[in-house]
Motif scaffolding. Structure first.
Motif, mmCIF file in Angstrom:
data_model
loop_
_atom_site.group_PDB
_atom_site.id
_atom_site.type_symbol
_atom_site.label_atom_id
_atom_site.label_comp_id
_atom_site.label_asym_id
_atom_site.label_seq_id
_atom_site.Cartn_x
_atom_site.Cartn_y
_atom_site.Cartn_z
ATOM 1 N N ILE A 3 18.982 -17.911 23.860
ATOM 2 C CA ILE A 3 19.620 -19.054 24.531
ATOM 3 C C ILE A 3 19.514 -18.798 26.031
ATOM 4 N N PRO A 4 18.747 -19.623 26.711
ATOM 5 C CA PRO A 4 18.564 -19.353 28.144
ATOM 6 C C PRO A 4 19.821 -19.628 28.952
ATOM 7 N N LYS A 5 19.779 -19.151 30.159
ATOM 8 C CA LYS A 5 20.879 -19.262 31.105
ATOM 9 C C LYS A 5 21.546 -20.637 31.086
ATOM 10 N N GLY A 6 22.843 -20.652 30.957
ATOM 11 C CA GLY A 6 23.620 -21.884 31.104
ATOM 12 C C GLY A 6 23.553 -22.847 29.935
ATOM 13 N N VAL A 7 22.796 -22.518 28.885
ATOM 14 C CA VAL A 7 22.642 -23.481 27.782
ATOM 15 C C VAL A 7 23.689 -23.236 26.704
ATOM 16 N N ARG A 8 24.319 -24.310 26.278
ATOM 17 C CA ARG A 8 25.176 -24.220 25.105
ATOM 18 C C ARG A 8 24.380 -24.736 23.936
ATOM 19 N N CYS A 9 24.145 -23.930 22.987
ATOM 20 C CA CYS A 9 23.304 -24.312 21.856
ATOM 21 C C CYS A 9 23.888 -25.558 21.198
ATOM 22 N N PRO A 10 23.087 -26.624 21.050
ATOM 23 C CA PRO A 10 23.630 -27.912 20.602
ATOM 24 C C PRO A 10 24.062 -27.927 19.141
ATOM 25 N N MET A 11 23.697 -26.959 18.377
ATOM 26 C CA MET A 11 24.136 -26.962 16.974
ATOM 27 C C MET A 11 24.333 -25.534 16.500
ATOM 28 N N GLU A 12 24.999 -25.421 15.349
ATOM 29 C CA GLU A 12 25.167 -24.115 14.734
ATOM 30 C C GLU A 12 23.799 -23.630 14.253
ATOM 31 N N LEU A 13 23.509 -22.382 14.455
ATOM 32 C CA LEU A 13 22.275 -21.820 13.919
ATOM 33 C C LEU A 13 22.621 -21.002 12.688
ATOM 34 N N SER A 14 21.737 -21.067 11.704
ATOM 35 C CA SER A 14 22.078 -20.259 10.549
ATOM 36 C C SER A 14 20.851 -19.731 9.837
ATOM 37 N N THR A 15 21.005 -18.601 9.205
ATOM 38 C CA THR A 15 19.928 -18.016 8.423
ATOM 39 C C THR A 15 20.444 -17.761 7.032
ATOM 40 N N GLY B 23 25.991 -17.266 30.872
ATOM 41 C CA GLY B 23 26.707 -18.516 30.615
ATOM 42 C C GLY B 23 26.299 -19.245 29.345
ATOM 43 N N ALA B 24 25.399 -18.665 28.554
ATOM 44 C CA ALA B 24 24.956 -19.348 27.333
ATOM 45 C C ALA B 24 25.967 -19.146 26.205
ATOM 46 N N HIS B 25 26.011 -20.151 25.307
ATOM 47 C CA HIS B 25 26.913 -20.063 24.154
ATOM 48 C C HIS B 25 26.126 -20.307 22.883
ATOM 49 N N VAL B 26 26.427 -19.537 21.835
ATOM 50 C CA VAL B 26 25.785 -19.815 20.559
ATOM 51 C C VAL B 26 26.692 -19.379 19.412
ATOM 52 N N SER B 27 26.612 -20.168 18.343
ATOM 53 C CA SER B 27 27.327 -19.792 17.124
ATOM 54 C C SER B 27 26.293 -19.671 16.029
ATOM 55 N N TYR B 28 26.277 -18.545 15.365
ATOM 56 C CA TYR B 28 25.234 -18.225 14.397
ATOM 57 C C TYR B 28 25.871 -17.835 13.069
ATOM 58 N N LEU C 175 22.925 -8.008 19.104
ATOM 59 C CA LEU C 175 23.360 -9.136 19.921
ATOM 60 C C LEU C 175 23.462 -8.681 21.367
ATOM 61 N N VAL C 176 22.960 -9.506 22.255
ATOM 62 C CA VAL C 176 23.079 -9.192 23.671
ATOM 63 C C VAL C 176 23.725 -10.382 24.373
ATOM 64 N N ALA C 177 24.854 -10.154 25.026
ATOM 65 C CA ALA C 177 25.515 -11.222 25.778
ATOM 66 C C ALA C 177 25.526 -10.838 27.258
ATOM 67 N N LEU C 178 24.870 -11.645 28.050
ATOM 68 C CA LEU C 178 24.881 -11.395 29.499
ATOM 69 C C LEU C 178 26.122 -12.061 30.103
ATOM 70 N N GLU C 179 26.188 -12.060 31.424
ATOM 71 C CA GLU C 179 27.407 -12.519 32.081
ATOM 72 C C GLU C 179 27.887 -13.883 31.566
ATOM 73 N N LYS C 180 29.159 -13.962 31.273
ATOM 74 C CA LYS C 180 29.822 -15.195 30.827
ATOM 75 C C LYS C 180 29.233 -15.798 29.549
ATOM 76 N N ALA C 181 28.374 -15.072 28.867
ATOM 77 C CA ALA C 181 27.789 -15.594 27.631
ATOM 78 C C ALA C 181 28.744 -15.365 26.466
ATOM 79 N N GLN C 182 28.612 -16.209 25.419
ATOM 80 C CA GLN C 182 29.443 -16.049 24.240
ATOM 81 C C GLN C 182 28.601 -16.142 22.980
ATOM 82 N N ILE C 183 28.760 -15.168 22.115
ATOM 83 C CA ILE C 183 28.059 -15.199 20.835
ATOM 84 C C ILE C 183 29.092 -15.076 19.723
ATOM 85 N N LYS C 184 29.004 -16.019 18.809
ATOM 86 C CA LYS C 184 29.882 -15.960 17.646
ATOM 87 C C LYS C 184 28.985 -15.780 16.436
ATOM 88 N N TYR C 185 29.193 -14.722 15.699
ATOM 89 C CA TYR C 185 28.319 -14.393 14.584
ATOM 90 C C TYR C 185 29.134 -14.362 13.302
#
Lengths: 255, 495, 433
Positions: B210-222, B244-249, B270-280
């Motif tokens: 997820i590139p800088k500043g992007v909030r992933c528009p949908m849930e990703l799933s595998t 600043g990116a957000h993703v829910s996986y 998982l790698v979260a850079l500044e202000k990024a959020q990852i929900k797994y």
């Protein structure tokens, strides 16, 4: 409707009920009074089928069926309701969800159609209004963090929704202040009907000022030793349970 | 983005064609509803593990030289490592030469439209429709069948947002610079025995960027599915959220019923850079073995997140009901100042299952926070352990941790254990741990039954309430599924 | 490097185990020493020693026993407990000192004497305890103790005897010319329905760079009641490894209070088996490592019978460059229905160079169980600090006050007021300021 004959029951090997007999007809309100340790709560628990209460003799017939042979959930489906003295907390289980599950389980067991969540919510709202319970209570987990009064009101509210045929109120007045007592009693009175019977178990006469019984029975040492109308409760209030001891032989236990 | 698959190249390298009697499997598969076998022609490497195997996997996947070397290095390191010996787990010794390290459907799809109908049906049965028309609303899915990804949905919508979501094989070819930069940067190839093995032989998995500043528009799933026999699954997942990116996986896992134990040794980074959020979020329902403890997946997984940037957040949520053995500790390295790590877990074991799971929260940055909520349910003859570490390093000024572990026992022959480790080197830190163990109270059960609710339903209701804090963390569709899974897994646990 | 090349192990193996002339005892000593020689000292990969590294210790050599112990000048004030007169056994550098002990006027029902005397008279009753082979990977010091200990305490209370004066066991460590090692073995038994208050004191003077090991078996028969105080204030240079193994019969009750204050490196294994129905164990403890002290407490409680209860409250305060280690493990065995187990460990970390490692554990194999544990590491309550300051108490003083209160909480339920006051003042002296 309910016929208890010569009921003997043991708890942890100790005989608590020693030959209790009682008949309740549709629409009647029976008060069971008695001193501590007389077996009042045991009666409620035996009737609703709690584990650890061993019936050693006697029978309980409810609308022609052997009540004691039924599992607790089957008794509930058949219309027996116990309002607990100490309702248990069930963390994480939503109050409304709990009640709907119970409601539908009972309907299913009776071969009736279940209500979907919208229909049920409508029903709950109506009953809430009647019972003067805030719907905030319905969003919380079952009894979790409820005050003593809230727990008791919740019991009566469940009764209002489940509409049992026989309601057993186990010391519903204990731990309630006068306002809460009035509210709970009003709730109960609103549910009185010619088809519905009540067994009101209490230590004090106070509750019977608000829920006026058709019959009063005195339970002592596992048996009904005295039966009468509501004036019996006043006599007890006046003289105390000790008065009974001098009052002669146990009475025949027919209501 | 095209989805070129290389499986057709297999040709004569391996030719194990599997046909299983699906009816028999179905008949056996009473309560494990994902226990069916898909009748599909598979192809793969014969069992065995050597440098040659590693080279073959790399060649099949048309990997660049650096990747092959990376794998070989991991493999050579693995050879020097002893298999771990765990105090609380009883595990049959593994014969690493008896496992096939690569299996794939024989006919390789070029795109989702070409996916074998039998495969599509498999995923439909699992409740994961791969046709975009029928797809779960707002959820993009990557489906991994045995060793390869069989399709990724909603690729275009994601690409428009700048999100990269594809199979790991594809990422290695298409985005080598990203993969080289991040792969193994959280879980180094030599981290532990199974991570080393995975690094050498991993076949596929998902890659998310997820590139800088992007909030992933949908849930990703595998959705992971082991189908072929004697196959280990070694998937590798890498998720990178830039500033600043957000993703829910979400990930879901199932496998058919088989009498032998199958090995699943995944690595997730998982790698979260500044202000990024990852929900797994994970719903793990690998085949748990039967009621006598025969068969089942060995789920030995290394999952770790790195809050590399300040104010980043990584949150793990897991519902673990499957596998004969579960061994995993999704962890967070709280490197960035004010970063936050969370772990929410429900682990249910029944019959002879063993679960040893928990987390590690490593506080390095200032004012870092972590929260751990673990709910263990043991039934049958199973054993369920929480094992966790909260470590506050010297420089982690103002670190905070709160841990709550509750265990519920259903029956007399199961075990529930709690092993929290707390290591604190900073005097301004506050670390708190609380744990309880109890059984479902007779009072609660009787209360429900006296209201007309049957015993099994009452138990699931109470268990569901017990797990509420964790289920709340799951996306809606998963929460419903998780609840059902618990019900199914608890069948026969009472009475 | 082979184990025998490790200085500690080499110096230990250099001395053959003492001969007692009792066949089974000498055999047990030989085998335990052989087991120690084979495995050597555990490293931190052994779970029980995860947080206590023995590298530095392994490089030191010790001389076995102190030849001058019998004549060393000891000031009885060092271990005096005013207001608590009663029988006592005193050991100096591991050697029994009859001149400092008081065995006159033992109450009826109390048998108390040094192990060496008991062995000389009739060894057979001690066979069960002393013939043990220690086999766990973390048992190195117990093996060493079993091989080398020639003295200690044998204490028996007859059935139904209620001993109304506290019995004291005093262990004094003083500086010697060389680094020496001593080993003591205590065997304590309370008969059915017996009652006893037992006070163990460790005191030190000078820079006694010595290693002491102490292994105690404490058996409570059915219905026995024990109050057991361990006040460890050993010399600042001492290494002390002590171990108490309690066994509680039906309805037996033990109440333990443990203060871990002194020593450079201290390891305390406190194991309790609740083997009789209705047994109850309460443990209270506080460890206060300062400077470069390292204090490791390993509490393991095993519920093995019906309706057993355990309740444990432990506090730790670490300052300077010190390290406090606590493990509180509770096991409820299959079938131990009705068990109620609670454990709580709270810690204060006062310095940026100190460390606390705590590990409460629950291992539960029965379902009719109530079990809970909690552990925290943190600081003094800011609100309490502020409250005190707002009443005019300076910050430093407020801290000391609250820290003392934090630790003293573990003494609250000590019934003997004199003992309680004595321990509280000992604690106050040792608390960081």
């Amino acid at each position: 409707m309910l016929k208890i004959e010569n009921l003997h029951a043991r708890v942890e090997g100790k005989e608590i009920l020693k030959g209790l007999s009682l008949t309740v007809n549709p629409g009647e309100v029976h008060a069971i009074m008695g001193p501590n340790g007389a077996g009042k709560s045991t009666l409620g628990n035996v009737l609703s089928g709690r584990d650890g209460y061993e019936v050693t003799a006697g029978s309980v017939t409810y609308n022609g069926v052997d009540l004691l042979a039924l599992e607790p959930e089957a008794r509930a489906a058949a219309g027996v309701f116990l309002a607990f003295q100490y309702p248990v907390e069930i963390p994480g289980v939503n109050n409304t969800y709990f009640l709907r599950t119970a409601f539908n389980a009972q309907r299913k067991a009776r071969g009736e159609t279940e209500l979907d969540s919208m229909q049920f919510l409508k029903l709950v709202r109506e009953k809430l209004k009647v019972m003067q319970i805030s719907d905030e209570l319905m969003h919380r987990a079952v009894n979790e963090g409820f005050s003593g009064g809230e727990k008791k009101r919740n019991e009566i509210f469940q009764m209002a929704v489940l509409e049992p045929k026989l309601a057993i109120l186990d010391e519903t007045d204990s731990g309630l202040d006068i306002d809460a007592l009035k509210q709970v009693s009003e709730g109960v009175n609103a549910l009185r009907s010619p088809e519905r019977s009540f067994l009101v178990v209490t230590h004090y006469q106070r509750l019977l000022d608000y829920i006026v019984p058709d019959f009063v029975h005195v339970l002592a040492d596992g048996r009904i030793v005295e039966s009468g109308d509501k004036t019996l409760a006043h006599k007890l209030e006046e003289h105390g349970y000790a008065w009974l001891a001098q009052h002669g032989e146990p009475a025949g236990a027919q209501a | 983005m095209t989805s070129e698959r290389s499986d057709h190249m297999l040709g004569d390298t391996g030719a194990t064609v599997l046909r299983d009697n699906a009816e028999v499997a179905e008949a056996l598969g009473r309560s494990y509803s994902a226990g069916f076998v898909t009748e599909i022609e598979s192809t793969g490497l014969p069992p065995g593990l050597s440098e040659e195997t590693v080279r073959q996997i790399s060649a099949i996947k048309r990997e660049p030289e650096w990747m092959t070397e990376w794998r070989l290095k991991a493999f050579r390191h693995w050879l020097t490592m002893p298999q771990p010996d765990w105090a609380k787990l009883k595990m049959a010794p593994q014969d690493y030469q008896a496992i096939s390290y690569y299996s794939a459907p024989k006919v390789a799809p070029k795109s989702l439209d070409e996916v074998d109908p039998a495969l599509l049906e498999t995923y439909e049965k699992l409740g994961v429709p791969l046709h975009e028309r029928a797809a779960l609303a707002g959820v993009a899915v990557d489906a991994v069948f045995d060793s390869v990804s069989v399709g990724t949905t909603f690729r275009k919508q994601l690409a428009d947002a700048g999100v990269l979501f594809c199979s790991m094989s594809e990422a290695i070819r298409e985005y080598p610079e990203l993969v080289q930069k991040y792969l193994g940067s959280v879980v180094p190839p030599g981290d532990n025995f199974f991570a080393a093995l995975n690094s050498a032989v991993f076949s596929d998995g998902s890659f998310v960027f997820i590139p800088k500043g992007v909030r992933c528009p949908m849930e990703l799933s595998t959705y992971f599915r082991i189908n072929a026999q004697n196959t280990g699954q070694f998937e590798r997942t890498l998720i990178v959220a830039e500033e600043g990116a957000h993703v829910s996986y979400l990930e879901g896992c199932t496998a058919p019923r088989r009498d032998e134990n199958q090995l699943h040794a995944a690595v997730v980074e998982l790698v979260a850079l500044e202000k990024a959020q990852i929900k797994y979020s994970t719903v793990q329902n690998w085949y748990p073995g039967d009621e006598n403890g025969v068969g089942g997946v060995y789920n030995l997984v290394t999952k770790r997140g790195d809050c590399r940037g300040a104010d980043s957040k990584i949150s793990w949520t897991q519902v673990e009901t499957g596998s004969a053995i579960t061994w995993k500790y999704p962890s967070v390295i709280l490197r960035g100042d004010r970063s936050v790590g969370e772990f929410h877990s429900v682990a249910l074991t029944h019959h002879f299952q063993q679960a040893d799971t928990g987390t590690k929260m490593i506080h390095i940055g200032r004012d870092t926070k972590s929260k751990i909520v673990s709910k263990g349910i043991s039934a049958g003859r199973s054993n369920n352990s929480y094992r966790g570490l909260v470590k506050v390093e010297k420089g982690a000024e103002g670190a905070r941790n709160y841990t709550q572990c509750d265990s519920l026992l259903i029956g007399k022959r199961c075990g529930a254990h709690t092993f929290p480790y707390m290591e604190v080197k900073n005097p301004s830190a506050i670390v708190e741990h609380e744990a309880t163990t109890s059984k479902i109270s007779d009072d609660q059960l009787f209360y429900c039954r006296s209201r007309g609710i049957g015993e099994e339903d009452a138990v699931s209701m109470i268990v569901d309430g017990f797990c509420k804090q964790v289920f709340r963390e799951l996306p809606m569709e998963f929460a419903v599924e998780a609840k059902k899974l618990l019900e199914v897994s608890l069948e026969g646990a009472v009475g | 490097m082979s184990e025998s090349a490790v200085p500690f192990v080499a110096s230990t193996l250099a001395v053959p185990p003492p001969s007692s002339g009792i066949g089974w005892l000498d055999e047990a000593r030989r085998e335990n020493l052989a087991a120690f020689g084979e495995a050597g000292l555990p490293d931190t990969r052994v779970e029980a020693w995860k947080y206590t590294a023995l590298r530095a210790l392994s490089q030191r050599s010790f001389i076995h026993g102190d030849a001058q112990a019998a004549t060393r000048d000891i000031d009885p004030e060092a271990f005096a407990l005013p207001g608590l007169d009663g029988p006592r056994l005193v050991f100096v550098n591991g050697v029994f000192r009859g001149d400092l002990s008081d065995l006159s006027a033992l109450p009826a029902g109390l048998a108390l004497r040094p192990l060496s005397q008991a062995l000389a008279q009739d060894a057979e009753p001690l066979r069960f305890a002393l013939a043990r082979r220690y086999k766990e990977r973390g048992d190195a010091f117990a093996q060493l103790n079993a091989a080398q200990a020639v003295d200690g305490v044998v204490l028996r209370v007859a059935a139904d005897a209620k001993i109304d004066v506290p019995v004291r066991l005093v262990f004094v460590g003083v500086a010697a010319d060389a680094e020496l090692a001593w080993h003591l073995r205590n065997v304590i038994e309370l008969g059915e329905g017996a009652e006893l208050t037992l006070v163990e004191q460790h005191v030190g003077s000078g820079n006694a760079r010595q290693l002491g090991t102490l292994v105690a078996d404490v058996v409570l028969r059915d219905g026995a009641r024990l109050q057991h105080i361990v006040a460890q204030d050993a010399s600042a240079d001492a290494t002390l490894v002590h171990r108490h193994a309690l066994q509680l019969g039906a309805r037996a009750q033990a109440l333990l209070h443990v203060l871990e204050l002194g020593g450079a490196l201290v390891r305390h294994d406190l194991q309790a088996d609740l083997v009789g129905n209705g047994a109850r164990l309460d443990t209270r403890g506080v460890f206060v490592p300062r400077g470069r002290q390292h204090i490791d407490t390993q509490l393991a409680i095993r519920h093995q019978a019906l309706n057993t209860t355990s309740d444990s409250t432990w506090r730790g305060v670490a300052d300077g460059r010190a390290r406090g280690v606590f493990r509180g493990a509770i096991l409820v065995a299959p079938g131990a229905d009705g068990s109620d187990a609670r454990l709580n460990n709270k810690n204060l970390l006062l310095s940026g160079s100190a460390e606390i490692d705590t590990k409460p554990e629950l291992e539960i194999y029965a379902d009719e169980v109530q079990a809970a544990h909690g552990a925290t590491v943190g600081q003094l309550d800011e609100r309490a600090l502020f409250y005190l300051r707002s009443r005019g108490i300076p910050l430093a003083e407020a801290r000391t006050l609250l820290t003392a209160a934090f630790c003293r909480a573990v003494l609250d339920d000590l019934p003997n007021a004199t003992l309680r006051e004595h321990l509280a003042s000992l604690l106050a002296i040792r608390l960081p300021v």
